[in-house]
Enzyme design. Structure first.
Site, PDB file in Angstrom:
ATOM      1  N   HIS A 364       0.804  -1.213   0.000  1.00  0.00           N
ATOM      2  CA  HIS A 364       0.000   0.000   0.000  1.00  0.00           C
ATOM      3  C   HIS A 364       0.839   1.265   0.000  1.00  0.00           C
ATOM      4  CE1 HIS A 364      -4.215  -1.331   0.433  1.00  0.00           C
ATOM      5  NE2 HIS A 364      -4.328  -0.168  -0.171  1.00  0.00           N
ATOM      6  N   GLU A 610      -7.472 -11.396 -23.509  1.00  0.00           N
ATOM      7  CA  GLU A 610      -6.263 -11.576 -22.697  1.00  0.00           C
ATOM      8  C   GLU A 610      -5.790 -13.026 -22.683  1.00  0.00           C
ATOM      9  OE1 GLU A 610      -7.066 -10.126 -18.731  1.00  0.00           O
ATOM     10  OE2 GLU A 610      -9.056 -11.015 -18.671  1.00  0.00           O
ATOM     11  N   ASP A 634      -2.296  -9.694 -18.918  1.00  0.00           N
ATOM     12  CA  ASP A 634      -2.469 -11.150 -18.981  1.00  0.00           C
ATOM     13  C   ASP A 634      -2.114 -11.703 -20.344  1.00  0.00           C
ATOM     14  OD1 ASP A 634      -3.212 -12.203 -16.460  1.00  0.00           O
ATOM     15  OD2 ASP A 634      -5.068 -11.059 -16.591  1.00  0.00           O
ATOM     16  N   CYS A 681      -6.479  -1.948 -21.967  1.00  0.00           N
ATOM     17  CA  CYS A 681      -6.511  -1.435 -20.594  1.00  0.00           C
ATOM     18  C   CYS A 681      -5.394  -2.015 -19.722  1.00  0.00           C
ATOM     19  CB  CYS A 681      -7.869  -1.678 -19.962  1.00  0.00           C
ATOM     20  SG  CYS A 681      -8.361  -3.403 -19.962  1.00  0.00           S
TER      21      CYS A 681
HETATM   22  C1  PEP Z   1      -4.882  -7.111 -17.968  1.00  0.00           C
HETATM   23  O1  PEP Z   1      -4.779  -8.311 -17.807  1.00  0.00           O
HETATM   24  O2  PEP Z   1      -4.194  -6.453 -18.767  1.00  0.00           O
HETATM   25  C2  PEP Z   1      -5.851  -6.322 -17.183  1.00  0.00           C
HETATM   26  C3  PEP Z   1      -6.092  -5.060 -17.448  1.00  0.00           C
HETATM   27  O3  PEP Z   1      -6.467  -6.923 -16.154  1.00  0.00           O
HETATM   28  P1  PEP Z   1      -5.791  -7.322 -14.761  1.00  0.00           P
HETATM   29  O4  PEP Z   1      -4.472  -6.634 -14.690  1.00  0.00           O
HETATM   30  O5  PEP Z   1      -6.759  -6.877 -13.726  1.00  0.00           O
HETATM   31  O6  PEP Z   1      -5.678  -8.804 -14.863  1.00  0.00           O
HETATM   32 MG    MG Z   2      -6.289  -9.467 -16.807  1.00  0.00          MG
END
Ligand code: PEP
Ligand code: MG
Length: 761
Positions: A364, A610, A634, A681
């Site tokens: 954190h 992903e 991922d 993302c």
């Molecule tokens: C990703 O896998 O790129 C993603 C945005 O999701 P997370 O990091 O939450 O797995």
């Molecule tokens: Mg992910």
């Protein structure tokens, strides 16, 4: 032999002084191997040579004096070849280099093994013998095994011992490496903070027969009240400047303080006769043990929060007067374990940066440091805190390097870099309200990645046009059971109403992998390839339906909800999930219509790309959903078969690997062909080079942490789309990630964007 080896390594790693430990070790090895000489040469990368550091058999006067260049002598050969070298008659070997001061005239046979830690040669361990003979395979195996085991101990000891080394003629020397926790640089005085009250020092005691149980309970309750009000004050102070979900930690603290949690357990212990301090210690220790045993790294990282909470309670229990140390105007905070509450307490008092000996960039403190825009280094090897107090240091949060007592020339260099950083930050903020458009007119949308409702109002002002990824699993984590539909509705409404005019993409629960819920334990050998994301929620429609109903319910006024499905690996999962979303939607629609004639709007539905299999079924998937969003974190992990959380393979985890870039490009081309909106993302979107390549590939939207939005906007506004296409075509022709990186770094420098990837402008 195994016992001898273990004993040597154990003794070595327990020693506090590197040179003494080496001296003892060479004697032990010489005796164990029954040879005439054992020596250690340590690598000095600054001077590109090996220094004879310790020996049992060579002349003592040569220790620390005799050096061999990296390609000099038999020692240099071992280092260069990175393999053991076994020579019966060393003096007649062409690489033999004679150093008269070491006194090795009588020695003939030579066996050297490299000491390698994380691919770096730290030194050479060598044995020598008078007799001209080749060492046996067993002897070779012993020496290699020993040097492999010593490597980590030497790496740690060097890190610890380095503080004791003298600076050589005006050059900075004391450099420690930690984990880059938050970007930025700082130069200032280090102030080390010891915990004010330490539960570890409490010895357990019961109150005597005449002592009052009620008084102990009252003492404890007062301490809880004071601690609660401390946290309220801290979170108010921080909320003035923090614009994201990091404040959540104080909610966690407050929840723990509830009578139903810690409070009740501590009172129970007092009822059993323990005095308040002992009861507190017993309960906190119990929680620490429980959390330390958890597999989920996020929850395991909460141990320091729990310890911090315990010490704060103890402090208030002891009613100590707060020792307000004389702080300099500006300082770098250093602590064994920097906690969220330390940051809250000191951030208004001239805090420039943090250095935490424990923790990772998941702690954190690091999350908060990023939110506060403070450079941070985490996980610096264990060094005595006392040696750091009041020393001047440079914190490089980009590289994780900590320079202690740097020489004036290095200070001057960094001062300049700090000035440039400030200029850059100011410049970047100027574009916040401007559109994200390249100089030749190509635009792209920047969106936010978010996890909790607090702070969205502020994030909006950073220039994002909606939320591209709302991770719903975090609110599911700090609880003792699944949240109800009503609780979820309340939470989601806050997010949706923060961006009433813009789309908010909410991802359905993505637990599993490294994210587990304390009340829903999943034990698997291979969690990232196991029961995760949509796989869990399809197996538990009761969880999925409640969540989707809550989302749709929450969006009844704003109508800006988009639902995103994580970890999709086949078409059937999409069909099944859509079926459930439709069920929730139609049920709710009739409820709403019957209740007040309201018409609900059906949210758009998208999937995360992903899992590599979806790249080959984009057409079928595009026919079923409204949008795609690439989860590059991922996708990289699964394409490269590299665990994204494993530091041992961290070097292999690279979103700029040509295979990953080609996959991303294919996704963009096919999505354009099927006319389906595409965003990304993962973390790649918030990196200048990544954003440029994604723009060139044709991504419509990039979603990232709030803090990165102005930076990426600035980058995009200062480049040419046409040029980014040229960069992309070069990048796609490379066959290694190294080529990609060096080309992109060079390009960013040429474009005047180097300041975003390293210290300085
Ligand atoms: C990703 O896998 O790129 C993603 C945005 O999701 P997370 O990091 O939450 O797995
Ligand atoms: Mg992910």
């Amino acid at each position: 032999m195994l016992t001898t080896l273990r004993r040597i390594v154990l003794e070595f790693s327990q020693s506090s002084e590197l040179e003494c430990a080496l001296l003892r070790m060479v004697t032990q090895v010489r005796t164990a191997m029954n040879t005439d000489c054992c020596s250690v040469y340590l690598a000095d990368y600054q001077n590109q040579n090996f220094i004879l550091t310790a020996s049992d058999g060579l002349a003592e006067r040569a220790f620390g004096q005799t050096t061999l260049g990296f390609s000099e002598g038999l020692v240099g050969l071992v280092g260069q070849r990175e393999e053991p070298i076994n020579i019966a008659d060393a003096k007649n070997h062409p690489n033999f280099s004679h150093a008269p001061e070491v006194g090795e005239e009588e020695l003939s046979a030579f066996l050297g093994a490299p000491i390698i830690h994380q691919r770096k040669v730290l030194g050479v361990l060598a044995i020598q013998q008078k007799e001209t003979r080749g060492f046996t395979e067993e002897e070779e195996a012993f020496l290699v095994t020993l040097s492999v085991q010593l490597a980590t101990a030497i790496a740690n000891a060097e890190a610890r011992g380095i503080l004791g080394k003298k600076q050589d003629n005006g050059k900075w020397l004391k450099q420690l490496q930690g984990i880059a926790g938050a970007p930025g640089i700082a130069l200032g005085q280090m102030i080390t903070i010891q915990p004010k009250a330490d539960l570890a020092s409490i010895s357990l005691e019961k109150f005597g027969a005449n002592n009052n149980r009620d008084m102990q309970i009252e003492l404890f309750e007062n301490a809880v009240e004071e601690t609660r009000s401390d946290f309220v004050q801290m979170s108010i102070k921080l909320s003035e400047i923090i614009q994201d979900d990091s404040l959540h930690i104080f909610e966690f603290y407050k929840q723990l303080l509830e009578p139903t949690n810690l409070g009740h357990e501590i009172s129970d212990k007092i009822q059993l006769g323990w005095n308040a301090q002992s009861a507190l210690k017993l309960v906190i220790d119990h929680y620490i043990v429980k959390f330390e045993a958890l597999e989920d790294p996020y929850l395991r990282d909460r141990v320091s929060d729990i310890r911090d909470l315990g010490n704060r309670l103890l402090f208030n229990l002891q009613q100590q007067s707060q020792l307000d140390t004389q702080l300099p105007e500006q300082f770098i905070l250093v602590a064994e374990d920097v906690t969220a509450s330390m940051l809250a307490e000191y951030q208004h008092k001239g805090l420039q940066a943090i250095v935490s000996l424990c923790g990772s960039n998941n702690s954190h403190a690091a999350i908060l440091a990023r939110a506060l825009d403070l450079p941070a280094i985490m996980g610096v090897e264990s060094i005595p805190l006392g040696q750091l107090n009041n020393q001047v240091a440079i914190v490089d949060g980009y590289s994780g390097e900590l320079f202690i007592a740097p020489h004036q020339s290095l200070k001057n260099e960094y001062k300049l870099l700090i000035k440039e950083e400030l200029k850059l930050t100011k410049k970047v903020r100027e574009v916040t309200h401007l559109p994200t458009i390249t100089q030749d007119g190509r635009s792209i949308e920047l969106l936010l990645n978010a996890g909790l409702s607090s702070g969205f109002e502020h994030s909006k002002h950073l220039g994002a046009v909606g939320i591209g990824l709302y991770r719903t699993e975090i609110p599911f984590m700090n609880r003792s059971c699944f949240p109800t539909e009503q609780e979820q509705t309340h939470l989601y409404k806050a997010v949706l109403t923060a961006f009433p005019q813009q789309a908010v993409t909410m991802r359905t629960l993505d637990v599993g992998g490294d994210k587990t819920l304390p009340y829903f334990p999943i034990k698997e050998d291979n969690p990232f390839l196991g029961w995760r994301g949509i796989r869990i929620t399809l197996d538990h429609p009761e969880i999925f339906l409640v969540q989707v109903r809550a989302m749709i319910r929450a969006s009844c006024h704003t109508k800006n909800l988009e639902i995103m499905l994580p970890m999709i690996s086949n078409v059937t999962e999409v069909d099944d999930a859509i079926c459930l979303i439709n069920q929730a939607y139609f049920e709710l629609s009739s409820e709403f219509f019957l209740e007040n004639g309201q018409v609900l709007s059906r949210p758009k539905i998208g999937i995360m790309l992903e899992v590599p299999s979806v790249i080959f079924q984009l057409k079928e998937l595009a026919q079923r959903v409204d949008f795609f969003s690439v989860g590059s974190n991922d996708l990289t992990q699964y394409l490269l078969a590299v665990d994204r959380n494993n530091p041992r393979v961290a070097d292999l985890y690279d979103a700029y690997h040509p295979a990953v870039l080609k996959a991303l490009n294919t996704i963009a081309q096919e999505s354009a062909q099927y006319l389906i909106p595409l965003s990304l993302c993962g973390e790649l979107a918030s990196e200048p080079a990544g954003a440029l390549l994604l723009l060139a590939m044709g991504y419509d939207k990039l979603s990232m942490n709030p803090h990165n939005v102005p930076k990426i906007k600035w980058v995009i506004r200062h480049i040419n789309y046409h040029h980014s296409k040229i960069m992309l075509s070069h990048v796609l022709s490379f066959s290694t990630a190294q080529q990609v990186h060096s080309y992109l770094n060079e390009q960013l420098e040429q474009l005047g964007l180097g300041g975003f990837i390293r210290a300085g402008m």
